[in-house]
Design an enzyme around this catalytic site. Structure first.
Site, PDB file in Angstrom:
ATOM      1  N   HIS A  41       0.889  -1.177   0.000  1.00  0.00           N
ATOM      2  CA  HIS A  41       0.000   0.000   0.000  1.00  0.00           C
ATOM      3  C   HIS A  41       0.922   1.221   0.000  1.00  0.00           C
ATOM      4  O   HIS A  41       1.158   1.839   1.043  1.00  0.00           O
ATOM      5  CB  HIS A  41      -0.906   0.002   1.231  1.00  0.00           C
ATOM      6  CG  HIS A  41      -1.876  -1.134   1.285  1.00  0.00           C
ATOM      7  ND1 HIS A  41      -1.492  -2.438   1.509  1.00  0.00           N
ATOM      8  CD2 HIS A  41      -3.226  -1.163   1.133  1.00  0.00           C
ATOM      9  CE1 HIS A  41      -2.570  -3.220   1.501  1.00  0.00           C
ATOM     10  NE2 HIS A  41      -3.635  -2.464   1.277  1.00  0.00           N
ATOM     11  N   GLU A 120       0.082   0.071  -5.524  1.00  0.00           N
ATOM     12  CA  GLU A 120      -0.910   1.077  -5.113  1.00  0.00           C
ATOM     13  C   GLU A 120      -2.155   0.858  -5.967  1.00  0.00           C
ATOM     14  O   GLU A 120      -2.067   0.697  -7.178  1.00  0.00           O
ATOM     15  CB  GLU A 120      -0.308   2.480  -5.305  1.00  0.00           C
ATOM     16  CG  GLU A 120      -1.258   3.635  -5.177  1.00  0.00           C
ATOM     17  CD  GLU A 120      -1.987   3.739  -3.831  1.00  0.00           C
ATOM     18  OE1 GLU A 120      -1.340   3.682  -2.772  1.00  0.00           O
ATOM     19  OE2 GLU A 120      -3.216   3.869  -3.863  1.00  0.00           O
ATOM     20  N   ASP A 166       0.607  -1.584   4.749  1.00  0.00           N
ATOM     21  CA  ASP A 166       0.223  -0.328   5.415  1.00  0.00           C
ATOM     22  C   ASP A 166      -1.130   0.154   4.871  1.00  0.00           C
ATOM     23  O   ASP A 166      -1.210   1.175   4.184  1.00  0.00           O
ATOM     24  CB  ASP A 166       1.338   0.701   5.136  1.00  0.00           C
ATOM     25  CG  ASP A 166       1.075   2.031   5.806  1.00  0.00           C
ATOM     26  OD1 ASP A 166       0.276   2.082   6.767  1.00  0.00           O
ATOM     27  OD2 ASP A 166       1.685   3.036   5.374  1.00  0.00           O
TER      28      ASP A 166
HETATM   29  N1  SAM Z   1       2.814   3.272   2.882  1.00  0.00           N
HETATM   30  C1  SAM Z   1       2.655   4.701   2.611  1.00  0.00           C
HETATM   31  C2  SAM Z   1       3.729   5.450   3.362  1.00  0.00           C
HETATM   32  O1  SAM Z   1       4.155   4.993   4.441  1.00  0.00           O
HETATM   33  O2  SAM Z   1       4.179   6.485   2.867  1.00  0.00           O
HETATM   34  C3  SAM Z   1       1.296   5.217   3.005  1.00  0.00           C
HETATM   35  C4  SAM Z   1       0.162   4.396   2.513  1.00  0.00           C
HETATM   36  S1  SAM Z   1      -1.436   4.974   2.934  1.00  0.00           S
HETATM   37  C5  SAM Z   1      -1.563   4.674   4.640  1.00  0.00           C
HETATM   38  C6  SAM Z   1      -2.442   3.725   2.256  1.00  0.00           C
HETATM   39  C7  SAM Z   1      -2.475   3.701   0.724  1.00  0.00           C
HETATM   40  O3  SAM Z   1      -3.098   2.491   0.314  1.00  0.00           O
HETATM   41  C8  SAM Z   1      -3.257   4.814   0.067  1.00  0.00           C
HETATM   42  O4  SAM Z   1      -2.426   5.451  -0.865  1.00  0.00           O
HETATM   43  C9  SAM Z   1      -4.421   4.104  -0.656  1.00  0.00           C
HETATM   44  O5  SAM Z   1      -4.764   4.708  -1.897  1.00  0.00           O
HETATM   45  C10 SAM Z   1      -3.844   2.741  -0.865  1.00  0.00           C
HETATM   46  N2  SAM Z   1      -4.804   1.633  -0.980  1.00  0.00           N
HETATM   47  C11 SAM Z   1      -6.047   1.508  -0.472  1.00  0.00           C
HETATM   48  N3  SAM Z   1      -6.534   0.267  -0.700  1.00  0.00           N
HETATM   49  C12 SAM Z   1      -5.553  -0.407  -1.347  1.00  0.00           C
HETATM   50  C13 SAM Z   1      -5.420  -1.749  -1.824  1.00  0.00           C
HETATM   51  N4  SAM Z   1      -6.411  -2.645  -1.676  1.00  0.00           N
HETATM   52  N5  SAM Z   1      -4.269  -2.103  -2.436  1.00  0.00           N
HETATM   53  C14 SAM Z   1      -3.251  -1.218  -2.596  1.00  0.00           C
HETATM   54  N6  SAM Z   1      -3.311   0.063  -2.167  1.00  0.00           N
HETATM   55  C15 SAM Z   1      -4.441   0.463  -1.546  1.00  0.00           C
END
Ligand code: SAM
EC number: 2.1.1.266
Length: 286
Positions: A41, A120, A166
């Site tokens: 994520h 993502e 995450d």
């Molecule tokens: N890991 C990043 C950091 O530490 O900089 C922050 C990530 S943020 C908490 C969560 C991200 O997951 C968002 O950008 C969101 O768009 C994405 N997201 C949501 N559902 C998802 C999925 N099923 N698979 C992949 N990404 C997803």
């Protein structure tokens, strides 16, 4: 998918998560053999702290804003150096205007032989992440549901590395998805390091999550809990945690140095605590 990390980038939870992430990557660099980091994520990787979103919450001021420019005890400062170096790399001079997300932090720390897979799901975020890493042969950005990567992408061909999970926690069931995803991933790749982020908001849900992990049959599970204020009667973000499966043998001792120093800077109210606890393995706490 309404979650936008731009509102929260650089907050206390990012600081703790990214400091732990950097320590794990530094450990992997102790051996010459290549490794891969899979960020399921990933977000957009780069955040403008002067943006409208960041300004609306101002969360970074109580996070990275308190850490840069403050001297910690020497040993803690040395442990934090790789992470702070990655933050410095996206800023000019000593000003703090930008904040790197997890893929940029990892990428900053990789050696030539190491690789990053950044996943993502949000189409716009995936596109900006792809643009950021365009032409970088060490990084692969994939627009995909990160939960699927815990199946098909494991184990990576390097057979060494870390999976960071995450999720945004914007829908119910995220704790269960984390447990199920981890069990599935661990079955495919028992030797991988896994770091799972979670919010400390609904304490009953956190307790159930910990209990499920203790009973999951996964041998080595270390839990890091970092509160910035004591539990309130109404649910609010009181802290954040990380579960690390197969933690580097150095991590627990490093965090015993680092976490109290970060807590001294980041805790908002007296009475809040940090803790390190084995949910399974080592000397698991009941
Ligand atoms: N890991 C990043 C950091 O530490 O900089 C922050 C990530 S943020 C908490 C969560 C991200 O997951 C968002 O950008 C969101 O768009 C994405 N997201 C949501 N559902 C998802 C999925 N099923 N698979 C992949 N990404 C997803």
């Amino acid at each position: 998918m309404n979650y936008r990390h731009a509102y929260h980038a650089g907050n206390f939870a990012d600081v703790v998560k990214h400091a732990v992430l950097a320590r794990i990557v530094e450990y992997l660099k102790r051996k010459e053999k290549p490794f891969r980091v899979i960020d399921t994520h990933a977000g957009i990787g780069f955040y403008d702290l002067a943006s409208e979103e960041a300004g609306k919450t101002g969360e970074w001021r109580d996070g990275i804003g308190k850490v840069t420019g403050t001297k910690l005890r020497a040993e803690a400062q040395a442990l934090l150096a790789p992470y702070l170096d990655a933050v410095r790399a996206v800023n000019d001079a000593e000003d703090l205007v930008h904040y790197p997300g997890s893929p940029m932090i990892v990428r900053h720390l990789l050696r030539r032989q190491d690789r990053l897979t950044a996943i993502e799901l949000h189409p716009r975020d995936a596109a900006s992440l792809k643009a950021r890493f365009e032409g970088d042969i060490q990084t692969r950005v994939i627009e995909l549901d990160g939960w699927l990567a815990l199946g098909g992408h494991l184990p990576p061909k390097e057979k060494r590395g870390l999976v960071l999970v995450d999720p945004p926690f914007e829908e119910g069931g995220e704790f269960q998805r984390l447990v199920d995803g981890l069990v599935r991933a661990h079955r495919r790749w028992p030797g991988g390091i896994y770091a799972l982020w979670y919010p400390i908001k609904d304490r009953r849900a956190v307790a159930a999550f910990h209990a499920a992990l203790s009973e999951a049959g996964i041998p080595r599970v270390l839990d890091i809990a970092f509160d910035i204020r004591p539990a309130a009667s109404v649910p609010r973000l009181d802290g954040s945690g990380m579960v690390v499966v197969n933690p580097p043998f150095t991590l627990e001792a490093e965090l015993k140095v680092l976490l109290p120093e970060l807590h001294r800077l980041l805790a908002l109210e007296p009475g809040s605590k940090w803790s390190l606890r084995w949910l399974a393995g080592e000397k698991a706490d009941a």
